[in-house]
Write a protein that holds these residues in place. Sequence first.
Motif, PDB file in Angstrom:
ATOM      1  N   PRO A   1      18.975  71.919  93.444  1.00 16.67           N
ATOM      2  CA  PRO A   1      19.479  72.560  92.227  1.00 16.67           C
ATOM      3  C   PRO A   1      20.960  72.892  92.242  1.00 16.67           C
ATOM      4  CG  PRO A   1      18.195  74.112  93.534  1.00 16.67           C
ATOM      5  CD  PRO A   1      18.035  72.778  94.191  1.00 16.67           C
ATOM      6  N   SER A   2      21.558  73.112  93.428  1.00 19.15           N
ATOM      7  CA  SER A   2      22.968  73.509  93.439  1.00 19.15           C
ATOM      8  C   SER A   2      23.564  73.340  94.830  1.00 19.15           C
ATOM      9  CB  SER A   2      23.116  74.977  93.000  1.00 19.15           C
ATOM     10  OG  SER A   2      22.448  75.827  93.928  1.00 19.15           O
TER      11      SER A   2
ATOM     12  N   PRO B   1      17.665  73.841  81.668  1.00 21.32           N
ATOM     13  CA  PRO B   1      16.449  74.485  82.169  1.00 21.32           C
ATOM     14  C   PRO B   1      15.570  73.515  82.954  1.00 21.32           C
ATOM     15  CG  PRO B   1      16.849  75.104  79.885  1.00 21.32           C
ATOM     16  CD  PRO B   1      17.865  74.046  80.228  1.00 21.32           C
ATOM     17  N   ALA B   2      14.944  74.008  84.015  1.00 17.67           N
ATOM     18  CA  ALA B   2      14.176  73.149  84.924  1.00 17.67           C
ATOM     19  C   ALA B   2      13.099  72.358  84.190  1.00 17.67           C
ATOM     20  CB  ALA B   2      13.553  73.995  86.029  1.00 17.67           C
ATOM     21  N   HIS B   3      12.471  72.976  83.182  1.00 14.19           N
ATOM     22  CA  HIS B   3      11.375  72.287  82.499  1.00 14.19           C
ATOM     23  C   HIS B   3      11.871  71.195  81.549  1.00 14.19           C
ATOM     24  CE1 HIS B   3      12.534  75.390  79.563  1.00 14.19           C
ATOM     25  NE2 HIS B   3      12.056  74.574  78.637  1.00 14.19           N
ATOM     26  N   GLU B   4      13.215  71.070  81.385  1.00 14.41           N
ATOM     27  CA  GLU B   4      13.776  70.028  80.533  1.00 14.41           C
ATOM     28  C   GLU B   4      14.594  69.005  81.318  1.00 14.41           C
ATOM     29  OE1 GLU B   4      14.414  71.791  76.139  1.00 14.41           O
ATOM     30  OE2 GLU B   4      15.830  72.581  77.611  1.00 14.41           O
TER      31      GLU B   4
ATOM     32  N   GLY C   1      25.192  74.755  88.709  1.00 13.67           N
ATOM     33  CA  GLY C   1      24.355  73.852  89.486  1.00 13.67           C
ATOM     34  C   GLY C   1      24.886  72.467  89.653  1.00 13.67           C
ATOM     35  N   ALA C   2      26.060  72.138  89.114  1.00 19.67           N
ATOM     36  CA  ALA C   2      26.549  70.784  89.181  1.00 19.67           C
ATOM     37  C   ALA C   2      27.672  70.568  90.149  1.00 19.67           C
ATOM     38  CB  ALA C   2      27.003  70.355  87.784  1.00 19.67           C
ATOM     39  N   ASP C   3      28.230  71.661  90.672  1.00 17.22           N
ATOM     40  CA  ASP C   3      29.344  71.476  91.579  1.00 17.22           C
ATOM     41  C   ASP C   3      28.933  71.677  93.018  1.00 17.22           C
ATOM     42  OD1 ASP C   3      29.134  74.178  91.869  1.00 17.22           O
ATOM     43  OD2 ASP C   3      30.841  74.670  90.610  1.00 17.22           O
ATOM     44  N   GLY C   4      29.908  71.723  93.848  1.00 21.97           N
ATOM     45  CA  GLY C   4      29.630  71.849  95.248  1.00 21.97           C
ATOM     46  C   GLY C   4      29.472  73.278  95.703  1.00 21.97           C
TER      47      GLY C   4
END
Length: 455
Positions: free
Chosen positions: A114-115, A373-376, A448-451
Amino acid sequence: MSVVQFMVSLDLSVVNVGLPQISESLGFSEVGLTWVIHAYALTFGGLLLLGGKIADLMGRKRLVLMGLCLFGIASLAGGFATEPGHLVAARAGQGIGAAALAPAALALLTATFPSGQERVKAFGVWSAMNAAGAAFGVLIGGLLTEYAGWEWVMFVNVPMVVVALALTWRIVADRPSGDRGRPDVLGAVLATAGMGLLVFGVVRTDQYPWTSSTTLMTLAVAVVLLAAFLYVEKTTSRDPLIRLGLFTHRSVVGSNLFIFLLGGAMTSAFYFISLYLQGVLGSGPARSGVQFLPFAVGVVVGSVLAIKLGGRLAPRMVLAIGGMLTGIGFAWFSLFTADGSFVADVLGPSLIASIGIGLCLGPIASLATGGVPAHEAGAASGLLNSSRQIGAALGLAALSTAANARTGDSGTLESLADGYALGMTIGAVIVVAGVLVALVVLPRTVPGADGGGQH
């Protein structure tokens, strides 16, 4: 999941080199032969959004296992095909399997990492396999076609399916979405029909020009269906196929615009480079495949660099750097000449462009699902794959039309080289437009998209 993505990407290009032998062996007509490619593109592109939603509802692991089984069976059936209809049906089956696999695999990767820096590493490995699959497809297709027979461009998927099944089975089962609601059947039908017709209209522009009534009518109906789909998603009381709120995420919008542009330019580049090697420089299928090796190696190098840079730079900056390198490489390709050579005209730009592509693919996949969101995650993954597939279809059709117009009817090596050079020039411009999207549309930081750092 990287093995799965390698296989899906490989199948987009592995068949191309074997088309002449397939035509001769099974008795395809010239028009009929294009359906070996179109059948896969139509089912894959048309069902990606639905595949992403089903992954969220059923569970990603379960859908990956089902998609792998279907993909493997279709590949086996295609290798044993004895007439054109059998092979086209098998390719359609592969496309359905891939439409289930691609978004489910990416969503599973997103949920697992996730991150943080681990996410950067995971998406770096995934992106290397993703782009290497497309590049190695040309190499593997050329070698198999020349030395084993065209059937093996289909059979080659079977051992990969077995490996992927064994690895996927060991993954801890993920939980499907808890709140399923009533499925949005109408939205699913409209999206699938609209996407399918859009790809269908574009890929047939080699037979029906862009200005023909057939193409215009097909694309118009596709646009109406997709507009109706968006209206249904906005007003339905059921569980929508794509929640329009996803488009409030700048990372989702920017990522999809970027991959749409990059997908069109990249697919066209593979096409023009392959034609230049074989049609102008006179390389055979196997030799052309080997000459794509530097491209595959460069993608891996770029993916490793993306991992190194992921913890230091904002994802959009990594994309901008990768996009500029890709654009420079494509611009260098635009210097194609009839009396050129592999070393002078292909090797250098292959290395620069491929490193740029490797830098782009991991961050763009991470950005497209970061903060969602995790469910999407499955829906977001399906949307990203759809954007790439539509971009590839539109880009290849548009750029090949422009190249053919430049080449004309003379058929000389000079005119062919000029046509391919024009296609690569337009591709370079498209990639630079993607860089502007990355810098203007994408946010500076995405959850959640970076380092793990704040940029």
